[in-house]
Enzyme design. Structure first.
Site, PDB file in Angstrom:
ATOM      1  CE  LYS A 145      -4.101  -2.131   1.989  1.00  0.00           C
ATOM      2  NZ  LYS A 145      -5.074  -2.155   3.078  1.00  0.00           N
ATOM      3  CE  LYS A 226      -7.312  -8.777  -1.893  1.00  0.00           C
ATOM      4  NZ  LYS A 226      -7.414  -8.955  -0.429  1.00  0.00           N
ATOM      5  CE  LYS A 229     -15.738  -3.873  -0.069  1.00  0.00           C
ATOM      6  NZ  LYS A 229     -15.898  -3.285   1.272  1.00  0.00           N
TER       7      LYS A 229
END
Length: 360
Positions: A145, A226, A229
């Site tokens: 991240k 994967k 969202k």
């Protein structure tokens, strides 16, 4: 002769009593009272198909198997990245509606809003003072991240795994259902529990991981990643509130390969194997049975078969979500009651932690 007649009479009476007694009643399975299960989900958007199949379905099952089950809408975790306040407020209620519609029951579990139980943040600070900076910096998700944010990640993003540990330990949770990507964070939770116990005496149970049996649902556009969202490709992710038309369009555009046969081979045919995984999960069939039933169907037609199965699975959930979203007062009441129940469990734990640490 008399003895034979008596035995025969007893046999007849046993037969008659059996007829009146009816079938033997099988006792209902007992819940496990020794385990306390905790899990959480961020209120950032409607859950996608991967969330539902990978986590929420197992939550519904676990609430029937264990006596104390806590499910938290972890709004504090969501603000580790910028959030619009109005959108976040609505997202909390939308997530509550989605979880209830999927089968999470306030009668069987404690569904609550993380920020309404201040004990989480109190314990988080105490645990933060016990963990070394390099340990957090070496966590895979921080690296990933921080790289996405061009090394401009916040301190909250760095330390949120400690808050995650506090979420779990505030209730002396014994078991935590997680996906494969959270295993490293669970190791941190276990280490913090053991470190606290070594320093202050045996207090926290060391939580065990419950790995979902569901294989990870992949992006429809990139089978190596994967489903997410936050995927910028809108065709990559199926949300549980997508219309039938949207679902069909996304599956039509799903990446497969140039072989028309339907097979399950994740290493070499990731796209088709992802479709098989989804098909098996929404129908309750095994992967082998799905492949067998798809003999003679080319991958183009198979995409529509999977889309139809997903639509059939999600349609009743979508109806219930829309119904619940119309009743804001009910959703707020569920979260308010759940938060009060959660606080009732967490308060004595944190009170004892403070006493052990020396700040009470």
């Amino acid at each position: 002769m008399a003895l034979h007649s008596m035995r025969k009479a007893r046999g007849c009476w046993r037969f008659i009593r059996a007829l009146h007694k009816g079938p033997e009643v099988v006792p209902a399975p007992q819940k496990d009272c020794a385990k306390r299960v905790f899990s959480g989900i961020q209120p950032t958007g409607i859950p996608h198909l991967g969330n539902y199949l990978g986590a929420i379905e197992s939550w519904v099952r676990l609430q029937d198997e264990h006596d104390t089950v806590l499910y938290s809408i972890v709004d504090l975790h969501s603000i580790t990245v910028p959030q619009d306040p109005t959108t976040l407020r609505q997202g909390i209620l939308d997530m509550a509606a989605a979880l209830l519609a999927c089968g999470v029951s306030p009668e069987k579990s404690i569904l609550f809003q993380q920020s309404q139980v201040s004990e989480h943040t109190q314990l988080s600070w105490i645990l933060t003072c016990m963990v070394r900076l390099p340990r957090l910096q070496h966590l895979h998700q921080w690296k990933a991240k921080a790289a996405q944010q061009k090394h401009d990640g916040t301190v909250g993003l760095l330390t949120y795994p400690v808050l995650q540990a506090a979420d779990i330990l505030s209730y002396k949770s014994t078991h935590v259902p997680v996906g494969e990507d959270q295993v490293q964070h669970m190791e941190l939770v276990q280490d913090l529990a053991q470190g606290f116990n070594r320093k202050y005496g045996q207090f926290f149970p060391v939580p065990q991981t419950i790995l979902t049996s569901m294989k990870k649902v992949k992006s429809l556009r990139d089978p190596s990643a994967k489903m997410s969202k936050s995927d910028p490709d809108k065709l990559a992710t199926v949300h549980i509130t997508d219309s039938p038309e949207e679902i069909v369009r996304k599956f039509r555009k799903a990446v497969t390969d140039f072989t028309s046969e339907v097979t399950y081979d994740p290493a070499n045919r990731g796209g088709v194997s992802n479709l098989v995984t989804i098909h098996a999960a929404v129908t309750g069939l095994s992967v082998e049975e799905v492949v067998h039933r798809s003999t003679g169907i080319d991958t183009g037609r198979y995409k529509l078969v999977v889309a139809d199965a997903v639509i059939e699975k999600l349609t009743p959930i979508q109806r219930e979500i829309e119904k619940l979203k119309m009743d804001k007062d009910y959703l707020e009441k569920v979260l308010r009651i759940g938060s009060a129940k959660a606080k009732e469990l967490a308060y004595p734990v944190i009170k004892e932690v403070k006493k052990l640490v020396g700040i009470l």
